[in-house]
Design a protein around this motif. Sequence first.
Motif, mmCIF file in Angstrom:
data_model
loop_
_atom_site.group_PDB
_atom_site.id
_atom_site.type_symbol
_atom_site.label_atom_id
_atom_site.label_comp_id
_atom_site.label_asym_id
_atom_site.label_seq_id
_atom_site.Cartn_x
_atom_site.Cartn_y
_atom_site.Cartn_z
ATOM 1 N N UNK A 181 0.869 -1.114 0.050
ATOM 2 C CA UNK A 181 0.094 -0.022 0.126
ATOM 3 C C UNK A 181 0.635 1.371 0.004
ATOM 4 N N UNK A 182 2.104 1.273 0.750
ATOM 5 C CA UNK A 182 2.860 2.358 0.719
ATOM 6 C C UNK A 182 3.220 2.969 -0.587
ATOM 7 N N UNK A 183 4.095 2.140 -1.431
ATOM 8 C CA UNK A 183 4.393 2.514 -2.604
ATOM 9 C C UNK A 183 3.345 2.860 -3.719
ATOM 10 N N UNK A 184 2.239 2.072 -3.645
ATOM 11 C CA UNK A 184 1.206 2.399 -4.371
ATOM 12 C C UNK A 184 0.595 3.602 -4.337
ATOM 13 N N UNK A 185 0.444 3.955 -3.038
ATOM 14 C CA UNK A 185 -0.035 5.198 -2.613
ATOM 15 C C UNK A 185 0.600 6.383 -2.871
ATOM 16 N N UNK A 186 2.116 6.231 -2.552
ATOM 17 C CA UNK A 186 3.060 7.333 -3.235
ATOM 18 C C UNK A 186 3.079 7.386 -4.669
#
Length: 223
Positions: free
Chosen positions: A94-99
Motif C-alpha cells: 500500500x505504501x508505494x502504491x499510494x505514493x
Amino acid sequence: MTWDEMRPLLEQGTIDTLYMVGWATLYALIGGLPLGVLLVLTDRGRPLANVVVNRVIGVIVNIGRSLPFIILMVALIPFTRFVVGTAVGPTAAVVPLAIGAIPFFARLVETAVREVDLGLVEAVQAMGGSTWTVVLKVLLPQALPSLVAGLTTTVIALIGYSAMAGAAGGGGLGTLALTYGYQRFENGFMLATVVVLIVIVTAVQLLGDGIVRLLHRRERSTG
C-alpha cells in the motif's frame, strides 16, 4: 491444478488486491486532491497565485509521476519497512502504491479543476467569497464529473500497479500469477488471474462511467 484448488487461492488473491487498491485509492484521494487544487490556485491569475509554491509542487508531482512503479517500490523499501514494519505483503505494498498514485491523481485533479469557467470564480470573489468558498462552492462541484473520471482512471492504474507489486512480494493476484502461473507453468492459473483482473477493471470502469453520467444528468437538470 483443478478449479477446486485454484478457487481459494484466487479468492484470497482478489481480496488482497482489492485491499491494496482500496487503501491506496483512499490515500491518493486524500493527498492528490489538495495537491491538484493547489497547483491551480497558486498559478498566475488565481486566488493564491505564488510562482515559487506552484513550481515546487509541480516539480514534486513531476518527479513522482516520472518514476516507474517497480523502481519506486524498490527505492521505498526502507521507508516501507519503517512505516509498516515489513517490506512484503499487501499492507507493505500500500505504501508505494499510494505514493505512486498521489502525483498521478494530482495531475488529473489539476486538469479537471482548470476546466472550470474562470468567470464563476471571479463572480464568487466579487461577492466577497473567500478562497475556501471558491474551492468548495465552485471548483470542486463544477469539476466533480471530471474528478470522478480521473479517480476511475487512477483506480484502474492502481490495479495494474498492484499486479507489479505482487510480482515483487506484495501479494495479491500478481504474486499468484508469478508463483503459480509463471514459475510452475500453470497456464490455466495464469489465464484465471488475467480474467479476474479484467473483470475487476471492467467493473471499476463501468461504475465510474455510470457515476459520471449520473452527475452530468444532474447538472443538466439543475442547469
